[in-house]
Design an enzyme around this catalytic site. Structure first.
Site: not given
Ligand code: CTP
Ligand code: CA
Length: 234
Positions: A33-35
């Site tokens: 995933g990512n932030r």
């Protein structure tokens, strides 16, 4: 016949916004995933709704609540997001790609939870590239389609000039109508209430610069984009 709407108003317009971060599964319990919190995209959807648009919010993982009064389509992966955006952007006047879309996904998704190996073994993941949703939308748009397509360029640039240079490169590569440049970093922007953006036109010119809460920045971006839409013909 052209209908002149109230300046800046989006009533009668269809707007598609993507928000949040996609998640690419590795196995039934894990993902890459990512932030992205989704906050900026959610505010853009809210701003378009407030101006009278019919809004579809294509939401990957959000860490903030989705706004009321929009048509919410939840997605997980980049591939899901692409399918949802293609379906929603049919007859849209404006498409704003604020989501952080994973560039890569695991080459294989394990049906079973991946087990830990013996003590000293590392693990190498093989990744394959996801489709570029934004570039795909632009290249499949027919010449008589009046829709306006907007990308984001989130860059870890050292300063404003470097940020603008990277954003202009991205604009040229993606061939979208506008790009929103913003600086990101370990503790800048992600999840925060405030941000700083520059909206660039297709020619690379600065249309709007805005800083402040993500809500006020969204209002400024949507006002500028609303003003740029071709007048609807009946
Ligand atoms: N985007 C997309 N599909 C992808 C990757 C990105 O539609 N597979 C969109 C994003 O929603 C954003 C724009 O493209 O509007 C730019 O995304 P960004 O990650 O900044 O650009 P990339 O082309 O992926 O380049 P890089 O990550 O190497 O900077
Ligand atoms: Ca990317």
């Amino acid at each position: 016949l052209a209908v002149a709407g109230r300046s800046g108003s989006l009533s009668g317009r269809r707007v598609v916004v993507t928000a949040g971060g996609t998640r690419e599964p590795l196995d039934p319990v894990r993902f890459l995933g990512n932030r992205s919190s989704g906050r900026q995209g959610v505010e853009l959807a809210r701003a378009a709704r407030d101006r009278g648009a019919e809004v579809v919010l294509v939401a990957a993982h959000l860490e903030v609540p989705a706004p009321a009064g929009v048509d919410l389509v939840r997605v997980e992966t980049a591939a899901d997001l692409q399918e949802a955006v293609i379906a929603a952007s049919h007859r849209a006047d404006l498409v704003v790609m604020a989501a952080a879309v994973a560039d890569y996904r695991p080459a294989e998704v394990s049906e079973q939870k991946i087990k830990k190996r013996s003590a000293d073994d590392g693990l190498v993941l093989e990744l394959v590239q996801n489709p570029d949703v934004l570039a795909g939308l632009v290249s499949s748009r027919s010449p008589d389609d009046p829709s306006v397509i907007v990308g984001f360029a989130a860059e870890t640039a050292p300063d404003r000039d470097a940020l603008l240079a990277l954003a202009r490169e991205k604009l040229a590569r993606k061939r979208c109508d506008f790009i929103v440049a913003n600086r990101v970093g370990w503790d800048e922007v992600f999840g925060r209430e405030t941000t700083e953006v520059v909206l660039l036109s297709r020619a690379g010119d600065i249309v709007v610069e805005s800083s402040g809460t993500k809500a006020s920045v969204a209002d400024a971006i949507i006002d500028a984009l609303a003003g740029s839409l071709p007048r609807p013909s009946l």
